[in-house]
Scaffold this motif. Structure first.
Motif, PDB file in Angstrom:
ATOM      1  N   GLU A 134       0.788  -1.067  -0.011  1.00 23.50           N
ATOM      2  CA  GLU A 134      -0.118   0.032  -0.081  1.00 23.50           C
ATOM      3  C   GLU A 134       0.716   1.204   0.234  1.00 23.50           C
ATOM      4  O   GLU A 134       2.058   1.278   0.533  1.00 23.50           O
ATOM      5  CB  GLU A 134      -0.977  -0.001   1.311  1.00 23.50           C
ATOM      6  N   HIS A 135       0.409   2.426  -0.543  1.00 19.15           N
ATOM      7  CA  HIS A 135       1.094   3.503  -0.593  1.00 19.15           C
ATOM      8  C   HIS A 135       0.066   4.694  -0.408  1.00 19.15           C
ATOM      9  O   HIS A 135      -1.176   4.399  -0.775  1.00 19.15           O
ATOM     10  CB  HIS A 135       1.953   3.793  -1.776  1.00 19.15           C
ATOM     11  N   PRO A 136       0.470   5.893   0.186  1.00 25.63           N
ATOM     12  CA  PRO A 136      -0.566   7.070   0.249  1.00 25.63           C
ATOM     13  C   PRO A 136      -0.487   7.933  -1.052  1.00 25.63           C
ATOM     14  O   PRO A 136      -0.992   9.014  -0.571  1.00 25.63           O
ATOM     15  CB  PRO A 136       0.118   7.711   1.707  1.00 25.63           C
ATOM     16  N   HIS A 137      -0.006   7.803  -2.196  1.00 30.37           N
ATOM     17  CA  HIS A 137       0.054   8.539  -3.146  1.00 30.37           C
ATOM     18  C   HIS A 137      -0.944   8.430  -4.289  1.00 30.37           C
ATOM     19  O   HIS A 137      -0.847   8.423  -5.374  1.00 30.37           O
ATOM     20  CB  HIS A 137       1.444   8.361  -3.636  1.00 30.37           C
ATOM     21  N   GLN A 138      -2.211   7.785  -3.804  1.00 31.70           N
ATOM     22  CA  GLN A 138      -3.274   7.767  -4.966  1.00 31.70           C
ATOM     23  C   GLN A 138      -3.892   8.935  -5.529  1.00 31.70           C
ATOM     24  O   GLN A 138      -4.143   8.805  -6.744  1.00 31.70           O
ATOM     25  CB  GLN A 138      -4.318   6.870  -4.371  1.00 31.70           C
ATOM     26  N   ALA A 139      -3.704  10.065  -4.834  1.00 35.38           N
ATOM     27  CA  ALA A 139      -4.229  11.473  -5.439  1.00 35.38           C
ATOM     28  C   ALA A 139      -3.280  11.881  -6.554  1.00 35.38           C
ATOM     29  O   ALA A 139      -3.654  12.539  -7.523  1.00 35.38           O
ATOM     30  CB  ALA A 139      -3.992  12.406  -4.474  1.00 35.38           C
ATOM     31  N   GLN A 140      -1.955  11.100  -6.559  1.00 36.14           N
ATOM     32  CA  GLN A 140      -1.169  11.748  -7.847  1.00 36.14           C
ATOM     33  C   GLN A 140      -1.323  10.683  -9.174  1.00 36.14           C
ATOM     34  O   GLN A 140      -0.744  11.111  -9.961  1.00 36.14           O
ATOM     35  CB  GLN A 140       0.142  11.630  -7.480  1.00 36.14           C
ATOM     36  N   GLN A 141      -2.271   9.818  -8.838  1.00 38.34           N
ATOM     37  CA  GLN A 141      -2.662   8.778  -9.873  1.00 38.34           C
ATOM     38  C   GLN A 141      -1.418   8.199 -10.557  1.00 38.34           C
ATOM     39  O   GLN A 141      -1.126   8.473 -11.940  1.00 38.34           O
ATOM     40  CB  GLN A 141      -3.591   9.619 -11.199  1.00 38.34           C
ATOM     41  N   PRO A 142      -0.557   7.395 -10.126  1.00 42.16           N
ATOM     42  CA  PRO A 142       0.734   6.817 -10.571  1.00 42.16           C
ATOM     43  C   PRO A 142       0.278   5.734 -11.504  1.00 42.16           C
ATOM     44  O   PRO A 142      -0.622   5.049 -11.524  1.00 42.16           O
ATOM     45  CB  PRO A 142       1.319   6.096  -9.271  1.00 42.16           C
ATOM     46  N   GLU A 143       1.264   5.723 -12.303  1.00 50.23           N
ATOM     47  CA  GLU A 143       1.165   4.776 -13.791  1.00 50.23           C
ATOM     48  C   GLU A 143       2.305   3.663 -13.326  1.00 50.23           C
ATOM     49  O   GLU A 143       2.944   3.874 -12.637  1.00 50.23           O
ATOM     50  CB  GLU A 143       1.368   5.310 -14.977  1.00 50.23           C
TER      51      GLU A 143
END
Length: 147
Positions: A134-143
């Protein structure tokens, strides 16, 4: 009059930065570190400029589950740190480091592949390492990063 062959120089702040996510489970340490260092520097882009931070952000999941090739590499590779006091040199083997701080093994491998200057220290801040899935960076929409 326009000159035919002009070199492109990226300017700080004009380079768009993307976010990539990588699953490090069962990946070979050195091969993964090379790919991450390339993305952090921005050498995968045609607009790469050596003195400008053109790189992208990289999120690494499952950093503790990386593989190391070689029979005795976990015992032979050591990581040193120095406290600044006399006889303050501490050494840990890769095996101990993977048990205590598994994400630091990958961070050190990537750091050693970057140039040795202040720009590389800024590039390394764009590397986000997590031992779990898991990571808390979903808002940056990583590819997903193509490996």
């Amino acid at each position: 009059m326009k000159i035919a062959n002009q070199c492109f120089q990226a300017k700080p702040g004009e380079v768009p930065q993307k976010w990539y996510v990588v699953d490090a489970a069962n990946q070979v340490l050195g091969r993964l570190a090379v790919r991450i260092a390339t993305v952090l520097m921005g050498k995968h882009k045609p607009t790469y400029t050596p003195h400008v931070d053109c790189g992208d952000f990289v999120i690494v999941l499952n950093a503790g589950q990386i593989k190391v090739t070689g029979n005795r590499k976990k015992e032979q590779v050591t990581y040193q740190r120095y406290s600044g006091y006399p006889s303050g040199l501490k050494e840990l083997s890769m095996k101990e480091m993977l048990q205590r701080h598994p994400e630091r093994v990958l961070r050190e491998a990537v750091r050693r592949m970057l140039p040795k200057n202040a720009l590389a220290r800024r590039m390394l801040r764009k590397l986000k390492l997590y031992t779990g899935p898991e990571h808390p960076h979903q808002a940056q929409q990583p590819e997903p990063l193509p490996l």
